[in-house]
Design an enzyme around this catalytic site. Structure first.
Site, PDB file in Angstrom:
ATOM      1  N   SER A   1       0.848  -1.198   0.000  1.00 51.17           N
ATOM      2  CA  SER A   1       0.000   0.000   0.000  1.00 51.17           C
ATOM      3  C   SER A   1       0.876   1.238   0.000  1.00 51.17           C
ATOM      4  O   SER A   1       2.002   1.221   0.519  1.00 51.17           O
ATOM      5  CB  SER A   1      -0.895   0.008   1.242  1.00 51.17           C
ATOM      6  OG  SER A   1      -1.549   1.259   1.410  1.00 51.17           O
TER       7      SER A   1
ATOM      8  N   TYR B   1      -1.795   0.494   9.998  1.00 49.18           N
ATOM      9  CA  TYR B   1      -1.830  -0.228   8.721  1.00 49.18           C
ATOM     10  C   TYR B   1      -0.579   0.083   7.912  1.00 49.18           C
ATOM     11  O   TYR B   1       0.054  -0.825   7.352  1.00 49.18           O
ATOM     12  CB  TYR B   1      -3.083   0.179   7.952  1.00 49.18           C
ATOM     13  CG  TYR B   1      -3.268  -0.530   6.630  1.00 49.18           C
ATOM     14  CD1 TYR B   1      -3.783  -1.826   6.583  1.00 49.18           C
ATOM     15  CD2 TYR B   1      -2.963   0.101   5.430  1.00 49.18           C
ATOM     16  CE1 TYR B   1      -3.966  -2.470   5.366  1.00 49.18           C
ATOM     17  CE2 TYR B   1      -3.147  -0.531   4.218  1.00 49.18           C
ATOM     18  CZ  TYR B   1      -3.649  -1.816   4.189  1.00 49.18           C
ATOM     19  OH  TYR B   1      -3.828  -2.457   2.980  1.00 49.18           O
TER      20      TYR B   1
END
Length: 233
Positions: A136, A149
């Site tokens: 990501s 995250y």
């Protein structure tokens, strides 16, 4: 026939990758924690004969052993896509407020489990096999609320890079698909309209290009891969 193992395959990116590979004649071993969603996906798939579904949590050692057994029955693996991820605490908290038990869970799902799966299936990986760890941009950019995250994806990037150095016979990629219209992204922004984000299927050509061309191991973004493919056509 080439064979792949896809985690987090009941919906979103994992599901569309599975369908794309099955359409190409791959045999695909899929797993996800939600057994009902995984069953619904396989029941409605256009190529059900190509898909073997084994529900469970890849963070669980017993489940990983089951996946290894199924991979052996399929004759080995040419591709592993570690797509399963945990967003973490929601609404997205600042790091100073982050529940540490949830952070531990995020790191286990997003870093420990993918590495554990590679360790488990390593004897089943055929010559020249590819490992794709779905990353990501939160792992390289500092976005408020995305610390937990993002830290897990940054760690996954480093795991991918070191694994590539230590296992030169493999191709190991950290693959950043960019923003997508997925349930995880909706969970990150509850109540907000995320219809401007691209659908997961728009990312699949980039991942397939990565698997087909097999460039040197490293970190690749879908946007860059698609731009390269567009300029070459």
């Amino acid at each position: 026939m080439p064979t792949a193992l896809i985690t987090g395959a009941s919906r979103g990116l994992g599901a569309v990758i599975t369908e794309a590979l099955a359409d190409r004649g791959w045999d695909v071993l899929v797993t996800a924690r939600d057994s009902a969603a995984l069953r619904e996906f396989t029941d409605t798939s256009a190529r059900p004969a190509r898909i073997t579904a084994v529900a469970g949590d890849v963070g669980d050692e017993a489940h990983r052993r089951r996946l290894v057994e199924h991979a052996a029955r399929l004759g080995g693996l040419d591709l592993v896509v570690n797509n399963a991820s945990d967003l973490g605490a929601t609404p997205l908290p600042k790091l100073v407020d982050y529940p540490l038990d949830r952070l531990t869970a995020v790191l286990h799902t997003n870093v420990v489990a993918p590495l554990a799966l590679v360790q488990a299936v390593l004897p089943q990986l055929r010559d020249g096999a590819v490992v794709v760890n779905v990353s990501s941009d939160a792992g390289v950019e500092a976005y408020e609320g995305w610390g937990g995250y993002g830290a897990s994806k940054a760690a996954l990037d480093q795991v991918s890079a070191v694994l590539a150095v230590e296992q030169p016979a493999l191709r190991v990629y950290a693959f950043d698909p960019g923003d997508m219209r997925t349930q995880m992204h909706q969970d990150a922004y509850p109540g907000e309209d995320i219809s401007d984000r691209p659908e997961p299927h728009s990312v699949v050509p980039a991942l397939l290009a990565l698997v087909d061309s097999r460039p040197p191991s490293g970190r690749y973004t879908a946007a860059a891969l698609l731009a390269t493919a567009g300029s070459a056509s």
